[in-house]
Motif scaffolding. Structure first.
Motif, PDB file in Angstrom:
ATOM      1  N   VAL A   1      65.841 -18.100 -18.501  1.00  0.00           N
ATOM      2  CA  VAL A   1      66.829 -18.999 -19.093  1.00  0.00           C
ATOM      3  C   VAL A   1      68.024 -18.145 -19.500  1.00  0.00           C
ATOM      4  O   VAL A   1      67.890 -16.939 -19.734  1.00  0.00           O
ATOM      5  CB  VAL A   1      66.278 -19.762 -20.323  1.00  0.00           C
ATOM      6  CG1 VAL A   1      65.217 -20.757 -19.919  1.00  0.00           C
ATOM      7  CG2 VAL A   1      65.754 -18.819 -21.396  1.00  0.00           C
ATOM      8  N   TYR A   2      69.182 -18.775 -19.559  1.00  0.00           N
ATOM      9  CA  TYR A   2      70.379 -18.111 -20.073  1.00  0.00           C
ATOM     10  C   TYR A   2      70.776 -18.870 -21.323  1.00  0.00           C
ATOM     11  O   TYR A   2      70.914 -20.097 -21.295  1.00  0.00           O
ATOM     12  CB  TYR A   2      71.514 -18.113 -19.041  1.00  0.00           C
ATOM     13  CG  TYR A   2      72.597 -17.150 -19.436  1.00  0.00           C
ATOM     14  CD1 TYR A   2      72.484 -15.798 -19.136  1.00  0.00           C
ATOM     15  CD2 TYR A   2      73.700 -17.579 -20.159  1.00  0.00           C
ATOM     16  CE1 TYR A   2      73.460 -14.899 -19.538  1.00  0.00           C
ATOM     17  CE2 TYR A   2      74.673 -16.679 -20.562  1.00  0.00           C
ATOM     18  CZ  TYR A   2      74.552 -15.349 -20.247  1.00  0.00           C
ATOM     19  OH  TYR A   2      75.511 -14.450 -20.653  1.00  0.00           O
ATOM     20  N   ILE A   3      70.940 -18.152 -22.430  1.00  0.00           N
ATOM     21  CA  ILE A   3      71.146 -18.757 -23.744  1.00  0.00           C
ATOM     22  C   ILE A   3      72.474 -18.310 -24.325  1.00  0.00           C
ATOM     23  O   ILE A   3      72.805 -17.125 -24.295  1.00  0.00           O
ATOM     24  CB  ILE A   3      70.026 -18.343 -24.723  1.00  0.00           C
ATOM     25  CG1 ILE A   3      68.651 -18.481 -24.066  1.00  0.00           C
ATOM     26  CG2 ILE A   3      70.102 -19.135 -26.009  1.00  0.00           C
ATOM     27  CD1 ILE A   3      67.595 -17.583 -24.664  1.00  0.00           C
ATOM     28  N   ALA A   4      73.232 -19.258 -24.884  1.00  0.00           N
ATOM     29  CA  ALA A   4      74.468 -18.949 -25.608  1.00  0.00           C
ATOM     30  C   ALA A   4      74.322 -19.470 -27.035  1.00  0.00           C
ATOM     31  O   ALA A   4      73.877 -20.604 -27.248  1.00  0.00           O
ATOM     32  CB  ALA A   4      75.665 -19.607 -24.924  1.00  0.00           C
ATOM     33  N   GLY A   5      74.686 -18.623 -27.993  1.00  0.00           N
ATOM     34  CA  GLY A   5      74.591 -19.014 -29.398  1.00  0.00           C
ATOM     35  C   GLY A   5      75.827 -18.599 -30.165  1.00  0.00           C
ATOM     36  O   GLY A   5      76.841 -18.192 -29.585  1.00  0.00           O
ATOM     37  N   SER A   6      75.738 -18.650 -31.472  1.00  0.00           N
ATOM     38  CA  SER A   6      76.883 -18.383 -32.335  1.00  0.00           C
ATOM     39  C   SER A   6      77.335 -16.922 -32.322  1.00  0.00           C
ATOM     40  O   SER A   6      78.475 -16.630 -32.675  1.00  0.00           O
ATOM     41  CB  SER A   6      76.560 -18.809 -33.769  1.00  0.00           C
ATOM     42  OG  SER A   6      75.396 -18.142 -34.230  1.00  0.00           O
ATOM     43  N   SER A   7      76.471 -16.002 -31.910  1.00  0.00           N
ATOM     44  CA  SER A   7      76.839 -14.584 -31.928  1.00  0.00           C
ATOM     45  C   SER A   7      76.842 -13.919 -30.562  1.00  0.00           C
ATOM     46  O   SER A   7      77.138 -12.734 -30.463  1.00  0.00           O
ATOM     47  CB  SER A   7      75.890 -13.809 -32.842  1.00  0.00           C
ATOM     48  OG  SER A   7      76.088 -14.187 -34.176  1.00  0.00           O
TER      49      SER A   7
ATOM     50  N   ASP B   1      71.532 -28.490 -15.600  1.00  0.00           N
ATOM     51  CA  ASP B   1      71.797 -29.170 -16.868  1.00  0.00           C
ATOM     52  C   ASP B   1      71.737 -28.192 -18.032  1.00  0.00           C
ATOM     53  O   ASP B   1      70.880 -27.302 -18.058  1.00  0.00           O
ATOM     54  CB  ASP B   1      70.775 -30.281 -17.099  1.00  0.00           C
ATOM     55  CG  ASP B   1      70.890 -31.394 -16.076  1.00  0.00           C
ATOM     56  OD1 ASP B   1      72.008 -31.619 -15.564  1.00  0.00           O
ATOM     57  OD2 ASP B   1      69.862 -32.035 -15.780  1.00  0.00           O
ATOM     58  N   THR B   2      72.613 -28.397 -18.993  1.00  0.00           N
ATOM     59  CA  THR B   2      72.615 -27.591 -20.213  1.00  0.00           C
ATOM     60  C   THR B   2      71.786 -28.298 -21.269  1.00  0.00           C
ATOM     61  O   THR B   2      71.968 -29.489 -21.508  1.00  0.00           O
ATOM     62  CB  THR B   2      74.043 -27.390 -20.746  1.00  0.00           C
ATOM     63  OG1 THR B   2      74.822 -26.739 -19.740  1.00  0.00           O
ATOM     64  CG2 THR B   2      74.052 -26.560 -22.010  1.00  0.00           C
ATOM     65  N   SER B   3      70.873 -27.572 -21.881  1.00  0.00           N
ATOM     66  CA  SER B   3      70.098 -28.090 -23.009  1.00  0.00           C
ATOM     67  C   SER B   3      70.720 -27.561 -24.285  1.00  0.00           C
ATOM     68  O   SER B   3      71.211 -26.430 -24.324  1.00  0.00           O
ATOM     69  CB  SER B   3      68.638 -27.645 -22.914  1.00  0.00           C
ATOM     70  OG  SER B   3      68.013 -28.209 -21.792  1.00  0.00           O
ATOM     71  N   SER B   4      70.684 -28.365 -25.321  1.00  0.00           N
ATOM     72  CA  SER B   4      71.218 -27.956 -26.629  1.00  0.00           C
ATOM     73  C   SER B   4      70.157 -28.199 -27.686  1.00  0.00           C
ATOM     74  O   SER B   4      69.445 -29.206 -27.643  1.00  0.00           O
ATOM     75  CB  SER B   4      72.464 -28.766 -26.971  1.00  0.00           C
ATOM     76  OG  SER B   4      73.489 -28.490 -26.053  1.00  0.00           O
ATOM     77  N   GLY B   5      70.075 -27.269 -28.622  1.00  0.00           N
ATOM     78  CA  GLY B   5      69.096 -27.405 -29.688  1.00  0.00           C
ATOM     79  C   GLY B   5      69.247 -26.304 -30.708  1.00  0.00           C
ATOM     80  O   GLY B   5      70.327 -25.744 -30.896  1.00  0.00           O
ATOM     81  N   ILE B   6      68.143 -25.985 -31.338  1.00  0.00           N
ATOM     82  CA  ILE B   6      68.105 -24.960 -32.382  1.00  0.00           C
ATOM     83  C   ILE B   6      67.334 -23.755 -31.850  1.00  0.00           C
ATOM     84  O   ILE B   6      66.273 -23.893 -31.247  1.00  0.00           O
ATOM     85  CB  ILE B   6      67.408 -25.498 -33.654  1.00  0.00           C
ATOM     86  CG1 ILE B   6      68.168 -26.699 -34.198  1.00  0.00           C
ATOM     87  CG2 ILE B   6      67.281 -24.405 -34.715  1.00  0.00           C
ATOM     88  CD1 ILE B   6      69.583 -26.400 -34.659  1.00  0.00           C
ATOM     89  N   GLY B   7      67.886 -22.578 -32.074  1.00  0.00           N
ATOM     90  CA  GLY B   7      67.210 -21.339 -31.730  1.00  0.00           C
ATOM     91  C   GLY B   7      66.540 -20.756 -32.960  1.00  0.00           C
ATOM     92  O   GLY B   7      67.159 -20.679 -34.023  1.00  0.00           O
TER      93      GLY B   7
ATOM     94  N   SER C   1      65.246 -27.080 -27.948  1.00  0.00           N
ATOM     95  CA  SER C   1      65.171 -25.874 -28.776  1.00  0.00           C
ATOM     96  C   SER C   1      64.324 -24.788 -28.120  1.00  0.00           C
ATOM     97  O   SER C   1      63.480 -25.067 -27.279  1.00  0.00           O
ATOM     98  CB  SER C   1      64.603 -26.221 -30.148  1.00  0.00           C
ATOM     99  OG  SER C   1      65.476 -27.109 -30.813  1.00  0.00           O
ATOM    100  N   LEU C   2      64.573 -23.557 -28.527  1.00  0.00           N
ATOM    101  CA  LEU C   2      63.833 -22.395 -28.032  1.00  0.00           C
ATOM    102  C   LEU C   2      63.378 -21.544 -29.203  1.00  0.00           C
ATOM    103  O   LEU C   2      64.097 -21.402 -30.192  1.00  0.00           O
ATOM    104  CB  LEU C   2      64.711 -21.510 -27.139  1.00  0.00           C
ATOM    105  CG  LEU C   2      65.286 -22.095 -25.857  1.00  0.00           C
ATOM    106  CD1 LEU C   2      66.215 -21.074 -25.196  1.00  0.00           C
ATOM    107  CD2 LEU C   2      64.177 -22.503 -24.917  1.00  0.00           C
TER     108      LEU C   2
ATOM    109  N   CYS D   1      69.813 -20.984 -35.449  1.00  0.00           N
ATOM    110  CA  CYS D   1      71.220 -21.211 -35.127  1.00  0.00           C
ATOM    111  C   CYS D   1      71.306 -22.207 -33.970  1.00  0.00           C
ATOM    112  O   CYS D   1      70.349 -22.364 -33.210  1.00  0.00           O
ATOM    113  CB  CYS D   1      71.934 -19.901 -34.783  1.00  0.00           C
ATOM    114  SG  CYS D   1      71.641 -19.285 -33.114  1.00  0.00           S
ATOM    115  N   PRO D   2      72.451 -22.874 -33.846  1.00  0.00           N
ATOM    116  CA  PRO D   2      72.619 -23.798 -32.717  1.00  0.00           C
ATOM    117  C   PRO D   2      72.748 -23.008 -31.410  1.00  0.00           C
ATOM    118  O   PRO D   2      73.402 -21.964 -31.375  1.00  0.00           O
ATOM    119  CB  PRO D   2      73.910 -24.544 -33.048  1.00  0.00           C
ATOM    120  CG  PRO D   2      74.622 -23.696 -34.030  1.00  0.00           C
ATOM    121  CD  PRO D   2      73.604 -22.863 -34.739  1.00  0.00           C
TER     122      PRO D   2
END
Length: 157
Positions: A106-112, A56-62, A130-131, A150-151
């Motif tokens: 964890v593997y994290i994808a963000g705006s950059s 499952d993908t989690s979404s939140g604020i980094g 969030s992380l 960032c998201p």
């Protein structure tokens, strides 16, 4: 007359080369390309590695924090690729040092960008999804530390 004919041929060849190079080059740097077969412009979205990871993908604020002693019982530094998981998803028991999430990834994808990071701590103030990331992870995923947050989307590995 021969010189004039050679001049015309030279100009024609030069124009053909210019037209060919323009047609073969991308229209812009924003991933729009011209599909010659369909004669339409297409937007190509770069696939994220996160899409290839099961679960499952989690979404939140980094956000980022100063790494140090963490709930997993070790001390880490800001230059390490480490994260603190939000309390609802960390599921700490009586002894958080024994948490099964500790030292998993964890593997994290963000705006950059994207990054793999090791779980070393709990973020009690982070909402679910969030992380809290070390500055090194935040820079890779969100960019400039001045953003503060960032998201993000992330998965347990």
């Amino acid at each position: 007359m021969k010189l004039y004919s050679l001049y015309i041929i030279f100009i024609s060849v030069l124009l053909c080369l210019v037209i060919t190079s323009i047609d073969a080059s991308p229209l812009s740097s924003n991933s729009k390309q011209y599909d010659k077969k369909k004669k339409v412009h297409t937007n190509q979205k770069k696939r994220s590695k996160i899409d290839s990871i099961s679960g499952d993908t989690s979404s939140g604020i980094g956000t980022f924090y100063d790494a140090g002693p963490g709930s997993c019982g070790e001390t880490d530094s800001n230059d390490e690729l480490v994260v603190a998981i939000n309390k609802p998803q960390m599921h700490n028991g009586a002894n958080p040092n024994n948490n099964p999430h500790c030292n998993k990834y964890v593997y994290i994808a963000g705006s950059s960008g994207e990054s793999k990071a090791r779980i070393v701590d709990t973020c009690p103030g982070c909402p679910e999804g969030s992380l809290d990331m070390s500055p090194s992870v935040f820079l890779a995923v969100c960019g400039d530390l001045g953003k503060g947050k960032c998201p993000i989307h992330w998965k347990f590995m």
